[in-house]
Scaffold this motif. Structure first.
Motif, PDB file in Angstrom:
ATOM      1  N   ILE A  12       1.203  -0.687  -0.575  1.00  0.00           N
ATOM      2  CA  ILE A  12       0.249  -0.211  -0.143  1.00  0.00           C
ATOM      3  C   ILE A  12       0.922   0.969   0.052  1.00  0.00           C
ATOM      4  CG2 ILE A  12      -1.451   1.970   1.618  1.00  0.00           C
ATOM      5  CD1 ILE A  12      -2.737  -1.550   2.618  1.00  0.00           C
ATOM      6  N   SER A  13       2.471   1.418   1.041  1.00  0.00           N
ATOM      7  CA  SER A  13       2.625   2.562   0.978  1.00  0.00           C
ATOM      8  C   SER A  13       3.607   2.652  -0.169  1.00  0.00           C
ATOM      9  CB  SER A  13       3.679   2.423   1.985  1.00  0.00           C
ATOM     10  OG  SER A  13       4.441   1.411   2.274  1.00  0.00           O
ATOM     11  N   SER A  14       3.677   1.851  -1.340  1.00  0.00           N
ATOM     12  CA  SER A  14       4.890   1.976  -2.484  1.00  0.00           C
ATOM     13  C   SER A  14       3.642   2.265  -3.375  1.00  0.00           C
ATOM     14  CB  SER A  14       5.475   0.402  -2.226  1.00  0.00           C
ATOM     15  OG  SER A  14       4.144  -0.648  -3.150  1.00  0.00           O
ATOM     16  N   PHE A  15       2.731   1.838  -3.549  1.00  0.00           N
ATOM     17  CA  PHE A  15       1.843   2.327  -4.546  1.00  0.00           C
ATOM     18  C   PHE A  15       1.985   4.367  -4.838  1.00  0.00           C
ATOM     19  CE2 PHE A  15      -2.178   2.623  -6.299  1.00  0.00           C
ATOM     20  CZ  PHE A  15      -2.019   1.612  -7.669  1.00  0.00           C
ATOM     21  N   PRO A  16       2.425   4.303  -6.323  1.00  0.00           N
ATOM     22  CA  PRO A  16       2.605   5.445  -6.810  1.00  0.00           C
ATOM     23  C   PRO A  16       1.983   7.100  -6.817  1.00  0.00           C
ATOM     24  CG  PRO A  16       1.797   4.299  -8.971  1.00  0.00           C
ATOM     25  CD  PRO A  16       1.263   3.468  -7.190  1.00  0.00           C
ATOM     26  N   ASP A 199       3.972   7.839 -12.810  1.00  0.00           N
ATOM     27  CA  ASP A 199       4.210   6.967 -12.189  1.00  0.00           C
ATOM     28  C   ASP A 199       4.292   5.255 -12.517  1.00  0.00           C
ATOM     29  OD1 ASP A 199       6.316   8.330 -10.269  1.00  0.00           O
ATOM     30  OD2 ASP A 199       4.183   8.469  -9.294  1.00  0.00           O
ATOM     31  N   LEU A 200       2.689   5.580 -12.646  1.00  0.00           N
ATOM     32  CA  LEU A 200       2.430   4.370 -13.576  1.00  0.00           C
ATOM     33  C   LEU A 200       0.840   4.662 -14.234  1.00  0.00           C
ATOM     34  CD1 LEU A 200       0.757   1.163 -13.311  1.00  0.00           C
ATOM     35  CD2 LEU A 200      -0.505   1.908 -11.524  1.00  0.00           C
ATOM     36  N   ILE A 201       0.928   3.808 -15.408  1.00  0.00           N
ATOM     37  CA  ILE A 201      -0.203   3.970 -17.106  1.00  0.00           C
ATOM     38  C   ILE A 201      -0.725   3.030 -16.887  1.00  0.00           C
ATOM     39  CG2 ILE A 201      -0.017   4.415 -19.079  1.00  0.00           C
ATOM     40  CD1 ILE A 201       2.329   6.711 -18.477  1.00  0.00           C
ATOM     41  N   THR A 202      -1.717   2.852 -16.947  1.00  0.00           N
ATOM     42  CA  THR A 202      -2.396   1.680 -17.106  1.00  0.00           C
ATOM     43  C   THR A 202      -3.627   2.019 -18.543  1.00  0.00           C
ATOM     44  OG1 THR A 202      -4.456   2.425 -16.313  1.00  0.00           O
ATOM     45  CG2 THR A 202      -2.827   1.569 -14.617  1.00  0.00           C
ATOM     46  N   LEU A 203      -2.969   0.849 -19.547  1.00  0.00           N
ATOM     47  CA  LEU A 203      -4.897   1.076 -20.966  1.00  0.00           C
ATOM     48  C   LEU A 203      -5.419  -0.157 -20.673  1.00  0.00           C
ATOM     49  CD1 LEU A 203      -1.207   0.795 -23.083  1.00  0.00           C
ATOM     50  CD2 LEU A 203      -2.001   2.239 -22.217  1.00  0.00           C
ATOM     51  N   LYS A 231       5.446   2.618 -14.982  1.00  0.00           N
ATOM     52  CA  LYS A 231       5.453   1.552 -15.230  1.00  0.00           C
ATOM     53  C   LYS A 231       4.476   1.407 -16.312  1.00  0.00           C
ATOM     54  CE  LYS A 231       8.821   0.139 -13.403  1.00  0.00           C
ATOM     55  NZ  LYS A 231       9.993  -1.312 -14.680  1.00  0.00           N
ATOM     56  N   LYS A 232       4.622   0.619 -16.845  1.00  0.00           N
ATOM     57  CA  LYS A 232       3.062   0.552 -18.109  1.00  0.00           C
ATOM     58  C   LYS A 232       2.703  -1.142 -18.088  1.00  0.00           C
ATOM     59  CE  LYS A 232       5.383   4.021 -20.433  1.00  0.00           C
ATOM     60  NZ  LYS A 232       6.926   4.341 -20.430  1.00  0.00           N
ATOM     61  N   VAL A 233       0.874  -0.352 -17.736  1.00  0.00           N
ATOM     62  CA  VAL A 233       0.661  -2.201 -17.287  1.00  0.00           C
ATOM     63  C   VAL A 233      -0.985  -2.174 -17.701  1.00  0.00           C
ATOM     64  CG1 VAL A 233      -0.941  -3.339 -15.065  1.00  0.00           C
ATOM     65  CG2 VAL A 233       1.021  -2.375 -15.094  1.00  0.00           C
ATOM     66  N   TYR A 234      -1.427  -2.956 -19.234  1.00  0.00           N
ATOM     67  CA  TYR A 234      -2.840  -3.358 -19.313  1.00  0.00           C
ATOM     68  C   TYR A 234      -2.916  -3.883 -19.065  1.00  0.00           C
ATOM     69  CZ  TYR A 234      -5.574  -5.129 -22.945  1.00  0.00           C
ATOM     70  OH  TYR A 234      -6.816  -5.427 -23.882  1.00  0.00           O
ATOM     71  N   SER A 318      -8.639  -2.841  -8.144  1.00  0.00           N
ATOM     72  CA  SER A 318      -7.616  -1.962  -7.701  1.00  0.00           C
ATOM     73  C   SER A 318      -6.481  -2.846  -7.087  1.00  0.00           C
ATOM     74  CB  SER A 318      -8.541  -0.455  -7.126  1.00  0.00           C
ATOM     75  OG  SER A 318      -9.000  -1.084  -5.609  1.00  0.00           O
ATOM     76  N   LYS A 319      -6.996  -4.000  -6.117  1.00  0.00           N
ATOM     77  CA  LYS A 319      -5.472  -3.755  -5.071  1.00  0.00           C
ATOM     78  C   LYS A 319      -5.003  -5.218  -5.912  1.00  0.00           C
ATOM     79  CE  LYS A 319      -9.289  -4.820  -1.145  1.00  0.00           C
ATOM     80  NZ  LYS A 319     -10.266  -6.004  -0.627  1.00  0.00           N
ATOM     81  N   MET A 320      -5.444  -5.272  -7.312  1.00  0.00           N
ATOM     82  CA  MET A 320      -4.803  -6.707  -8.100  1.00  0.00           C
ATOM     83  C   MET A 320      -3.774  -5.460  -8.425  1.00  0.00           C
ATOM     84  SD  MET A 320      -3.043  -8.478  -9.242  1.00  0.00           S
ATOM     85  CE  MET A 320      -4.375 -10.522  -9.978  1.00  0.00           C
ATOM     86  N   LEU A 321      -4.197  -3.983  -9.103  1.00  0.00           N
ATOM     87  CA  LEU A 321      -2.832  -3.216  -9.055  1.00  0.00           C
ATOM     88  C   LEU A 321      -1.304  -2.309  -8.722  1.00  0.00           C
ATOM     89  CD1 LEU A 321      -2.384  -1.387 -11.847  1.00  0.00           C
ATOM     90  CD2 LEU A 321      -3.615   0.084 -11.649  1.00  0.00           C
ATOM     91  N   ILE A 322      -2.522  -2.494  -7.170  1.00  0.00           N
ATOM     92  CA  ILE A 322      -1.018  -1.947  -5.773  1.00  0.00           C
ATOM     93  C   ILE A 322      -0.361  -3.028  -5.717  1.00  0.00           C
ATOM     94  CG2 ILE A 322      -1.418  -1.581  -3.489  1.00  0.00           C
ATOM     95  CD1 ILE A 322      -4.058  -0.422  -3.452  1.00  0.00           C
ATOM     96  N   LYS A 323      -0.713  -4.248  -6.195  1.00  0.00           N
ATOM     97  CA  LYS A 323       0.364  -5.445  -5.944  1.00  0.00           C
ATOM     98  C   LYS A 323       1.374  -5.561  -7.619  1.00  0.00           C
ATOM     99  CE  LYS A 323      -2.239  -8.898  -3.059  1.00  0.00           C
ATOM    100  NZ  LYS A 323      -0.782  -9.274  -2.014  1.00  0.00           N
ATOM    101  N   VAL A 324       0.557  -5.222  -7.779  1.00  0.00           N
ATOM    102  CA  VAL A 324       1.144  -5.425  -9.798  1.00  0.00           C
ATOM    103  C   VAL A 324       2.519  -4.604  -9.277  1.00  0.00           C
ATOM    104  CG1 VAL A 324       1.430  -5.246 -12.036  1.00  0.00           C
ATOM    105  CG2 VAL A 324      -0.328  -6.458 -10.890  1.00  0.00           C
ATOM    106  N   TYR A 325       2.249  -3.663  -9.366  1.00  0.00           N
ATOM    107  CA  TYR A 325       3.388  -2.111  -8.903  1.00  0.00           C
ATOM    108  C   TYR A 325       4.098  -2.540  -8.252  1.00  0.00           C
ATOM    109  CZ  TYR A 325       4.975   2.794  -8.280  1.00  0.00           C
ATOM    110  OH  TYR A 325       6.216   3.542  -8.259  1.00  0.00           O
ATOM    111  N   SER A 326       4.063  -2.532  -6.759  1.00  0.00           N
ATOM    112  CA  SER A 326       4.780  -2.835  -5.815  1.00  0.00           C
ATOM    113  C   SER A 326       5.107  -4.103  -6.017  1.00  0.00           C
ATOM    114  CB  SER A 326       3.762  -4.110  -4.470  1.00  0.00           C
ATOM    115  OG  SER A 326       4.837  -4.098  -3.378  1.00  0.00           O
ATOM    116  N   ASP A 327       5.263  -5.330  -7.003  1.00  0.00           N
ATOM    117  CA  ASP A 327       5.879  -6.473  -7.205  1.00  0.00           C
ATOM    118  C   ASP A 327       6.964  -5.771  -8.515  1.00  0.00           C
ATOM    119  OD1 ASP A 327       6.198  -9.184  -7.719  1.00  0.00           O
ATOM    120  OD2 ASP A 327       6.367  -8.554  -9.417  1.00  0.00           O
TER     121      ASP A 327
END
Length: 335
Positions: A12-16, A199-203, A231-234, A318-327
């Protein structure tokens, strides 16, 4: 990678601080609804290629950019979403003088005319709704979609050029290519600024050909994505879409994105892997195959809305996206 939905304090704290989401339609509203609960600076870059329904009519009759997708995003980010969604979605009877239009589209059109600019009109409606975040069009110019579609007619394979966002899915064929007309429309400067600062871009999520790609075809958007250090996430859709992505796998979806953005590295792909609900016969689950696992960094989990399983659940996504960014960040730190 299989992920669970429980979040750690570290994740959670690492989320951009700065997140940009690109797309349109109901898919974009879904992700905004979940992300607005996080303390981030959120920007939605939205397509304005819609030419159907109330939006299309206002576009043709008044010359305003289509307000529908913008309206949905504003409602999703509003302080009292349930109430304001009802207000903005209120549709007047076809027997009235504003037959078939909804209040949100008329309000946004009026504000655009009063302020002298569509973008300023969006900002004024955003103030009224007390939204958390920013909503901006990918371009401020009039743009239409053109698709080359292959389908079967009288037992023969036929190719046809289809003009207009609302007409493209109706052929129930295979979309071979998509372009915008005119081809040289320029990106909205505010959209470019948001992409470069992110910091993070989602498509996505959203309609592949009629919600996501129209933004990427605007001159300047792909170039900004290539230059951005975000970071780019589809985010792949949960189910196929009739007339657009029939029989598509997750790999088919992300391949279309990657072919459209050959100079942009997709850092991660999010896919749903929960297929235990009943869904309508005219759609099918978008499946994960070995090819996408071999070529992309894939995160998968149960992302479906329990009530409408052909859609994403806002909180799960949204929770999945937080985990993805953290990873993704952890991988960088380790290397």
């Amino acid at each position: 990678m299989q992920t669970e939905q429980n979040l750690t304090n570290s994740e959670i704290s690492s989320f951009p601080a700065k997140i940009v989401v690109i797309g349109g339609g109901h898919g974009l509203s879904t992700i905004l609804r979940g992300l607005k609960k996080n303390p981030s600076q959120l920007t939605a870059i939205v397509t304005v290629a819609d030419d159907g329904g109330s939006s299309g009519a206002l576009r043709r009759d008044i010359g305003v950019l289509p307000p529908g997708d913008i309206r949905n995003c504003l409602a999703a980010l509003s302080a009292d979403e349930d109430f304001f969604t009802q207000v903005l979605q209120y549709r007047f009877s076809t027997d009235s003088g504003v037959g078939g239009h909804n209040l949100g589209n008329l309000l946004l059109t009026a504000l655009a005319n009063i302020t002298g600019s569509f973008e300023q009109g969006i900002q004024e409606l955003a103030k009224i709704l007390a939204i958390k975040g920013t909503v901006t069009p990918s371009t401020l110019e009039d743009v239409n979609l053109v698709a080359e579609v292959e389908f079967i007619k009288d037992g023969k394979i036929v190719q046809e050029t289809v003009f207009g966002e609302s007409k493209i899915p109706r052929n129930k064929g295979k979309i071979l290519s998509l372009s915008i007309e005119p081809s040289n429309v320029s990106a909205n400067p505010e959209a470019i600024k948001a992409i470069l600062a992110a910091d993070l871009i989602t498509l996505g999520p959203g309609s592949l050909y009629t919600s996501i790609l129209p933004n990427l075809k605007v001159y300047g958007i792909a170039q900004a994505l290539s230059a951005s250090r975000a970071k780019k996430v589809y985010i792949c859709n949960v189910t196929t879409q009739p007339g657009e992505t029939d029989q598509y796998t997750c790999y088919d979806h992300v391949s279309v994105i990657q072919n459209t953005l050959p100079n942009v590295h997709i850092d991660a792909v999010i896919c749903n892997n929960f297929h235990e609900y009943n869904i309508p016969d005219f759609v099918s689950w978008v499946k994960i195959n070995q090819k996408i696992l071999d070529e992309f960094h894939v995160f998968q989990g149960n992302l479906v809305d329990d009530q409408f399983p052909w859609r994403h659940d806002s909180d799960k996504l949204s929770k999945m996206l937080i985990k993805v960014y953290s990873d993704l960040i952890s991988t960088i730190n380790i290397s």
